[in-house]
Every structure is written in C-alpha cells, then in structure tokens.
Design a protein around this motif. Structure first.
Motif, short mmCIF file in Angstrom:
data_model
loop_
_atom_site.label_atom_id
_atom_site.label_comp_id
_atom_site.label_asym_id
_atom_site.label_seq_id
_atom_site.Cartn_x
_atom_site.Cartn_y
_atom_site.Cartn_z
N ILE A 121 0.86 -1.19 0.00
CA ILE A 121 0.00 0.00 0.00
C ILE A 121 0.89 1.24 0.00
N VAL A 122 0.70 2.09 -1.00
CA VAL A 122 1.54 3.29 -1.10
C VAL A 122 0.91 4.42 -0.27
N LEU A 123 1.53 4.66 0.89
CA LEU A 123 1.02 5.66 1.83
C LEU A 123 1.41 7.07 1.40
N ILE A 180 -0.67 -0.81 -4.45
CA ILE A 180 -2.00 -0.21 -4.32
C ILE A 180 -1.83 1.30 -4.18
N GLU A 181 -2.31 2.02 -5.21
CA GLU A 181 -2.14 3.47 -5.29
C GLU A 181 -3.48 4.19 -5.25
N ASP A 182 -3.49 5.39 -4.71
CA ASP A 182 -4.70 6.21 -4.77
C ASP A 182 -4.85 6.81 -6.16
N ILE A 183 -3.76 7.38 -6.68
CA ILE A 183 -3.85 8.08 -7.96
C ILE A 183 -2.51 8.02 -8.69
MG MG Z 1 -0.28 7.94 -3.71
#
Ligand code: MG
Ligand code: IMP
Length: 181
Positions: free
Chosen positions: A44-46, A101-104
C-alpha cells in the motif's frame, strides 16, 4: 456537499462516495478473479492509498501478505519531481509478485520509480491497482494494470487524497476548479 474550499482553493464534487464504493467492489472482484488463491504481496503506497486499500482488501477471506511503502512526491498541488522514500520493506521483496495499491497515478513518476526499485531488489513481477488515473499527465508507456476511474488533469482531494494533509477524510472525491472573476 457539492462544493468545498481548502486552503483558499475551490473544489467541486467529481465522484460521489456511492460511485467510489461500487467501483472499489468491482476492482476487488476483478483482482480476486485474476489472482484467486495466489494473491501477490500487496504494498500500500502511503499515505494517500490507505483508505482505498483498506476497503479494497476488506472482502478478502484468505491469508494475505500486505505491507506498506511510504513515498512523497507532492508539495501542495505541484509535483516536486523528486521522490523521497521514507519506508520500503526491502527485505521481503525478493522473488515476489507484487501488487502496488495506489490512490492516484498522475505523471507516473512514483509508480515507475517504484516498479524499477522493486525489480532492482529482486521482485519477480510488479503490477499496480490505482483508484484514479490521469492519462493526460502520464509520461510513461506502460499504463497501470488495474484502473478505477480515468480522470482529467485537475488536482483532486478526498477518499484518502489530500491537499497539504487536508481533505483525506472526505468520503467523496472533489476536483479543483479555477474561479473566473
Ligand atoms: Mg499515492
Ligand atoms: P505521480 O508520481 O505524479 O504519478 O503522483 C503520484 C502521487 O502524487 C500520488 O500517489 C498522490 O499521492 C499524489 N497526487 C497526484 N495527483 C494528485 C491529486 O490530484 N491529488 C492528490 N494527490 C495527488
């Protein structure tokens, strides 16, 4: 709430929380169909992806190897064009299939830096699932493998994404609008 203001910038709603939740469920089912009993190591990319990732993995009823990556490339609404790695679990990367896992994904600098870095440390394969993708700003030839929503160039906040650490708690996603006087 259709309009919000953060640090003097104005935002309009772009994607409602209901649409986000439906999309996250759809992405989960797509990934589960693909990986079945062989889910990759999920990184997970924080900080931005924490909200998306927790919802995405919530339905998974099997053991999962999950860890975190912390990088930073944004300062306000501008990319700094430089990535600093604050945490990356280098010791568990070797010979792994990895799902980032990226948000954007915006310019793609972070994603492509991470893919290179993980492969350099022995990862077998690296894929990405991202909730949002800005193709008009993306500078690389290989797109993220799994995409929730394709959006325009506007800066967005909400559902984990922030402007100067503000707006992460919003259940919907909002886009910056330039006001004309
Ligand atoms: Mg990000
Ligand atoms: P990239 O390296 O340019 O693709 O940007 C990647 C990271 O910058 C994302 O994972 C986000 O954390 C952040 N970012 C990019 N665009 C936005 C945005 O519109 N809103 C909030 N954060 C963003």
């Amino acid at each position: 709430m259709e309009k919000i203001e953060i640090d003097g910038l104005h935002f309009d709603i772009l994607i409602s929380s209901k649409k986000i939740l439906n999309k996250v469920d759809l992405l989960f089912h797509q990934l589960n169909k693909k990986y079945q009993d062989n889910w990759p190591l999920c990184l997970i990319v924080l900080n931005g992806a924490a909200v998306f990732a927790s919802r995405l993995l919530k339905e998974l009823k099997k053991p999962l190897h999950v860890s975190l990556i912390k990088v930073k490339s944004y300062d306000g609404i501008e990319s700094t064009k430089h990535i600093s790695v604050e945490y990356l679990p280098y010791d568990i990367i070797k010979d792994q299939n990895i799902l980032l896992i990226e948000d954007i994904v915006d310019s793609g600098l972070t994603l492509n830096f991470l893919k290179k870095e993980l492969k350099k440390h022995g990862a077998k394969n690296v894929e990405c699932v991202t909730l949002l993708f800005k193709p008009s700003k993306y500078k690389y030839s290989v797109d993220p493998e799994h995409i929730g929503f394709v959006i325009g160039e506007e800066f967005v906040v909400g559902y984990g994404m922030d402007l100067n650490e503000k707006g992460r708690e919003l259940p919907s996603i909002y886009k910056n609008i330039i006001h004309q006087n």
